[in-house]
Design a protein around this motif. Structure first.
Motif, PDB file in Angstrom:
ATOM      1  N   TYR A   1       0.900  -1.163   0.000  1.00 12.73           N
ATOM      2  CA  TYR A   1       0.000   0.000   0.000  1.00 12.73           C
ATOM      3  C   TYR A   1       0.931   1.203   0.000  1.00 12.73           C
ATOM      4  N   GLY A   2       1.068   1.870  -1.160  1.00 12.52           N
ATOM      5  CA  GLY A   2       2.096   2.893  -1.287  1.00 12.52           C
ATOM      6  C   GLY A   2       3.441   2.186  -1.186  1.00 12.52           C
ATOM      7  N   ASP A   3       4.261   2.632  -0.223  1.00 11.17           N
ATOM      8  CA  ASP A   3       5.577   2.001  -0.072  1.00 11.17           C
ATOM      9  C   ASP A   3       5.580   0.926   1.003  1.00 11.17           C
ATOM     10  N   THR A   4       4.432   0.717   1.648  1.00  9.69           N
ATOM     11  CA  THR A   4       4.423  -0.176   2.810  1.00  9.69           C
ATOM     12  C   THR A   4       3.999  -1.584   2.417  1.00  9.69           C
ATOM     13  N   PRO A   5       4.884  -2.554   2.625  1.00  7.31           N
ATOM     14  CA  PRO A   5       4.485  -3.921   2.279  1.00  7.31           C
ATOM     15  C   PRO A   5       3.457  -4.472   3.262  1.00  7.31           C
ATOM     16  N   TYR A   6       2.569  -5.329   2.751  1.00 10.23           N
ATOM     17  CA  TYR A   6       1.596  -5.998   3.602  1.00 10.23           C
ATOM     18  C   TYR A   6       2.323  -7.067   4.407  1.00 10.23           C
ATOM     19  N   TYR A   7       1.895  -7.272   5.604  1.00 10.13           N
ATOM     20  CA  TYR A   7       2.401  -8.399   6.391  1.00 10.13           C
ATOM     21  C   TYR A   7       1.353  -8.739   7.426  1.00 10.13           C
TER      22      TYR A   7
ATOM     23  N   ALA B   1       9.397 -17.589  11.665  1.00 13.65           N
ATOM     24  CA  ALA B   1       9.068 -17.881  13.055  1.00 13.65           C
ATOM     25  C   ALA B   1       9.760 -16.817  13.905  1.00 13.65           C
ATOM     26  N   ILE B   2       8.996 -16.141  14.774  1.00 12.83           N
ATOM     27  CA  ILE B   2       9.554 -15.041  15.565  1.00 12.83           C
ATOM     28  C   ILE B   2       9.128 -15.162  17.026  1.00 12.83           C
ATOM     29  N   ALA B   3       9.864 -14.428  17.878  1.00  8.61           N
ATOM     30  CA  ALA B   3       9.532 -14.442  19.304  1.00  8.61           C
ATOM     31  C   ALA B   3       8.577 -13.306  19.643  1.00  8.61           C
ATOM     32  N   ASP B   4       8.627 -12.206  18.855  1.00  7.37           N
ATOM     33  CA  ASP B   4       7.838 -11.021  19.176  1.00  7.37           C
ATOM     34  C   ASP B   4       7.634 -10.214  17.897  1.00  7.37           C
ATOM     35  N   TYR B   5       6.477  -9.597  17.758  1.00  7.42           N
ATOM     36  CA  TYR B   5       6.261  -8.775  16.564  1.00  7.42           C
ATOM     37  C   TYR B   5       6.428  -7.285  16.850  1.00  7.42           C
ATOM     38  N   ARG B   6       6.729  -6.934  18.085  1.00  8.40           N
ATOM     39  CA  ARG B   6       6.718  -5.508  18.432  1.00  8.40           C
ATOM     40  C   ARG B   6       7.866  -4.712  17.809  1.00  8.40           C
ATOM     41  N   ASP B   7       8.939  -5.422  17.394  1.00 13.01           N
ATOM     42  CA  ASP B   7      10.050  -4.697  16.766  1.00 13.01           C
ATOM     43  C   ASP B   7       9.988  -4.781  15.238  1.00 13.01           C
ATOM     44  N   ILE B   8       8.838  -5.209  14.700  1.00 12.86           N
ATOM     45  CA  ILE B   8       8.708  -5.343  13.251  1.00 12.86           C
ATOM     46  C   ILE B   8       7.720  -4.302  12.717  1.00 12.86           C
ATOM     47  N   ALA B   9       8.129  -3.612  11.644  1.00 15.57           N
ATOM     48  CA  ALA B   9       7.295  -2.586  11.001  1.00 15.57           C
ATOM     49  C   ALA B   9       6.707  -1.640  12.048  1.00 15.57           C
ATOM     50  N   GLY B  10       5.374  -1.465  12.067  1.00 12.19           N
ATOM     51  CA  GLY B  10       4.761  -0.531  13.027  1.00 12.19           C
ATOM     52  C   GLY B  10       4.605  -1.111  14.417  1.00 12.19           C
ATOM     53  N   GLY B  11       4.955  -2.377  14.589  1.00 12.24           N
ATOM     54  CA  GLY B  11       4.964  -2.972  15.922  1.00 12.24           C
ATOM     55  C   GLY B  11       3.643  -3.546  16.408  1.00 12.24           C
ATOM     56  N   LYS B  12       2.597  -3.506  15.544  1.00 10.57           N
ATOM     57  CA  LYS B  12       1.294  -4.003  16.004  1.00 10.57           C
ATOM     58  C   LYS B  12       0.982  -5.393  15.470  1.00 10.57           C
ATOM     59  N   GLY B  13       1.911  -5.949  14.673  1.00 13.27           N
ATOM     60  CA  GLY B  13       1.744  -7.340  14.258  1.00 13.27           C
ATOM     61  C   GLY B  13       1.109  -7.547  12.894  1.00 13.27           C
ATOM     62  N   GLY B  14       0.732  -6.466  12.219  1.00 14.67           N
ATOM     63  CA  GLY B  14       0.145  -6.627  10.895  1.00 14.67           C
ATOM     64  C   GLY B  14      -0.052  -5.279  10.229  1.00 14.67           C
ATOM     65  N   PHE B  15      -0.252  -5.302   8.905  1.00  9.93           N
ATOM     66  CA  PHE B  15      -0.377  -4.050   8.160  1.00  9.93           C
ATOM     67  C   PHE B  15      -1.563  -3.221   8.640  1.00  9.93           C
ATOM     68  N   TRP B  16      -2.759  -3.830   8.709  1.00  4.87           N
ATOM     69  CA  TRP B  16      -3.941  -3.052   9.098  1.00  4.87           C
ATOM     70  C   TRP B  16      -3.933  -2.716  10.585  1.00  4.87           C
ATOM     71  N   GLU B  17      -3.268  -3.548  11.379  1.00  2.00           N
ATOM     72  CA  GLU B  17      -3.119  -3.236  12.801  1.00  2.00           C
ATOM     73  C   GLU B  17      -2.305  -1.947  12.938  1.00  2.00           C
ATOM     74  N   ASP B  18      -1.208  -1.829  12.130  1.00  2.00           N
ATOM     75  CA  ASP B  18      -0.372  -0.620  12.172  1.00  2.00           C
ATOM     76  C   ASP B  18      -1.107   0.569  11.577  1.00  2.00           C
ATOM     77  N   ARG B  19      -1.743   0.366  10.421  1.00  2.00           N
ATOM     78  CA  ARG B  19      -2.279   1.479   9.636  1.00  2.00           C
ATOM     79  C   ARG B  19      -3.590   2.011  10.206  1.00  2.00           C
ATOM     80  N   ALA B  20      -4.493   1.105  10.597  1.00  2.00           N
ATOM     81  CA  ALA B  20      -5.854   1.552  10.935  1.00  2.00           C
ATOM     82  C   ALA B  20      -6.276   1.195  12.363  1.00  2.00           C
ATOM     83  N   GLY B  21      -5.393   0.546  13.125  1.00  2.00           N
ATOM     84  CA  GLY B  21      -5.760   0.206  14.499  1.00  2.00           C
ATOM     85  C   GLY B  21      -6.652  -1.018  14.623  1.00  2.00           C
ATOM     86  N   TYR B  22      -6.692  -1.855  13.570  1.00  2.00           N
ATOM     87  CA  TYR B  22      -7.446  -3.109  13.702  1.00  2.00           C
ATOM     88  C   TYR B  22      -6.839  -3.952  14.822  1.00  2.00           C
ATOM     89  N   GLN B  23      -7.695  -4.739  15.473  1.00  2.00           N
ATOM     90  CA  GLN B  23      -7.221  -5.578  16.569  1.00  2.00           C
ATOM     91  C   GLN B  23      -6.281  -6.665  16.053  1.00  2.00           C
TER      92      GLN B  23
END
Lengths: 249, 245
Positions: free
Chosen positions: A163-169, A222-244
């Motif tokens: 989405y723009g320059d941000t990859p989905y994850y 496989a990861i131990a934590d998602y908080r240090d990845i991208a926006g830190g919320k664990g997913g694209f829409w979680e970072d972008r729009a505050g989805y749970q």
């Protein structure tokens, strides 16, 4: 004190407007509270759901005549166009992170592994549902093959769409990742996975809402934590729009 | 409210297991290309410009289904709407469960809410309907008990609407459907459950409006004090002068 009919009607009209309190949700502590509530919902649902409880599977006749495509319907890069033209023969899926044996697999490699076919319902966070048939490689098989570490707590999916320059994850925890219906799907309704549904490879994680079902998948980690990845919320829409992050409801 | 915010994300309702844009909804709120709002139920359509489908906010025309003054939050945010909704769901679920257990244990439901056989006589019900229509509310000792229309309204909210709202809400959760697949059978699919959830919520809003109106009519100070403290002053048998025929 008694009030007559006329006053009653006038009073009802005045009481109908509702003020906004959306600003409250944007403050720090309240956002933290909302996230705790999210995990409370997850824990409560886990309490009544066995790890392997299966999502309902439907008959072929119960499928949606036309399965709505949502989110990214293509990947607008020359690289993806090339893969599409070549029938994805050169597409690679990397399996890495906290694993003993990192893998790099072609779609053909995946198709030679044990496969699962299921007709399930896709539930979008917006409220609509569509039923389709999916065939793919169980994620648990791939994780076992790669020798996933006991210390891994989540599985992260890296995608080719942006989405723009941000990859989905996206990410799911180990309970959803190892669930028997969680597959990396490469067929839909008996055909190779269509472009608009995430060709050549997408996640199906059947007890979760649609935004978790990552499309155009290029990597599994496989990861131990998602908080240090991208926006830190664990997913694209979680970072972008505050989805749970917990998308079980 | 927050449910209307969520509805605005996909303002169509369907019956059955699935339902999305290519399928036929039984209810749809939308706007035409020239921003005329409409509500369509089956083949029936009414123009709703200004209220549903197309409305003004800060001088600009917006084409979401429910207008800003009815949604929580008032701007469109599906994520925030869902957070409010699930907070509300937990409060409703926990409070509702405590109330039900308590009211069954102390027999409040049985003593005060379930109608007696005599009250269910058609003549008695009709008399109560006429009294309500004329806004002739009970006086004296009779005002201290629920009348039959009141009992039927409370009972249908407590044992029909609220459980329906909770269960259809759970049926929309893919994790709950895996845990309790009977939910899907009970309501005939996730999209049917979504439709019933919406209808039951509107029925509840209707109840609340009538309930509030009756509290105001019956004397709000006395009624609200009695709800909280249990102390209730019996309305005089003679009634205020404007009520005597």
């Amino acid at each position: 004190m008694m009030i007559g009919r006329r006053k009653l009607i006038a009073g009802l009209g005045a009481g109908l407007t509702l003020g906004g309190c959306q600003k409250i949700l944007e403050t720090g502590p309240v956002d933290g509270f909302a996230q705790s509530l999210d995990l409370f919902t997850r824990d409560a649902q886990r309490l009544v759901t066995s790890r392997d409880a299966l999502a309902r599977e439907y008959s072929a006749a119960e499928r949606s005549p036309d399965f709505r495509a949502n989110g990214s319907r293509t990947v607008d890069t020359p690289e993806y166009r090339r893969h599409l033209a070549q029938g994805f023969s050169g597409w690679r899926l990397a399996v890495g992170g906290m694993v003993a044996r990192p893998l790099s697999l072609s779609i053909a490699d995946l198709q030679h592994m044990p496969a699962r076919t299921q007709i399930t319902r896709h539930d979008c966070v917006e409220g609509w549902s569509a039923i389709g048939q999916w065939t793919g490689t169980p994620l648990s098989h791939l994780l076992k093959l790669a020798g996933v570490s006991d210390k891994a707590r989540y599985v992260l999916f890296r995608c080719a769409d942006r989405y723009g320059d941000t990859p989905y994850y996206e990410s799911v925890d180990m309970i959803e990742a190892l669930h028997p219906q969680t597959i990396m799907a490469w067929r839909m309704n008996g055909q190779p996975l269509p472009e608009r549904h995430g060709a050549p490879l997408r996640l199906r994680v059947e007890r979760q809402l649609g935004y978790k079902h990552a499309k155009y998948v290029t990597g599994i980690e496989a990861i131990a934590d998602y908080r240090d990845i991208a926006g830190g919320k664990g997913g694209f829409w979680e970072d972008r729009a505050g989805y749970q992050w917990w998308a079980g409801i | 409210m927050s449910g209307l915010t969520i509805f605005n994300a996909h303002p169509h309702l369907y019956w059955g297991q699935y339902g999305a844009n290519p399928d036929t909804p039984w209810l749809r709120i939308g706007a035409t290309n020239d921003k005329q709002g409409f509500l369509r139920i089956g083949d029936f359509e009414i123009a709703t410009t200004g209220v549903l489908g197309s409305w003004q906010k800060d001088g600009r025309t917006q084409t979401r289904a429910f207008p800003h003054w009815a949604t929580l939050p008032s701007n469109y945010s599906l994520a925030a709407g869902r957070k409010w909704h699930f907070l509300g769901a937990w409060v409703l679920g926990i409070a509702g469960a405590l109330y039900l257990v308590w009211s069954l244990l102390n027999r409040h439901l049985w003593h005060d809410v379930v109608p007696r056989r005599a009250e269910l006589e058609p003549r008695h019900i009709w008399q109560d309907v006429k009294n309500h229509a004329r806004l002739r509310l009970p006086k004296g000792e009779a005002a201290a008990r629920y009348n039959v229309l009141q009992k039927l309204a409370y009972l249908s909210v407590l044992v029909v609407l609220l459980p329906l709202i909770v269960l259809t809400g759970l049926t929309m959760s893919p994790t709950m459907d895996a845990a309790w697949p009977w939910l899907l059978d009970l309501f005939g699919g996730r999209q049917s459950a979504r439709s019933i959830h919406f209808l039951a919520a509107f029925a509840l809003v209707l109840f609340i409006l009538v309930h509030l109106a009756m509290v105001v009519l019956a004397g709000p100070v006395n009624e609200i004090r009695s709800m909280i403290t249990g102390r209730f002053r019996l309305p005089s048998e003679n009634g205020p002068p404007e009520k005597t025929p």
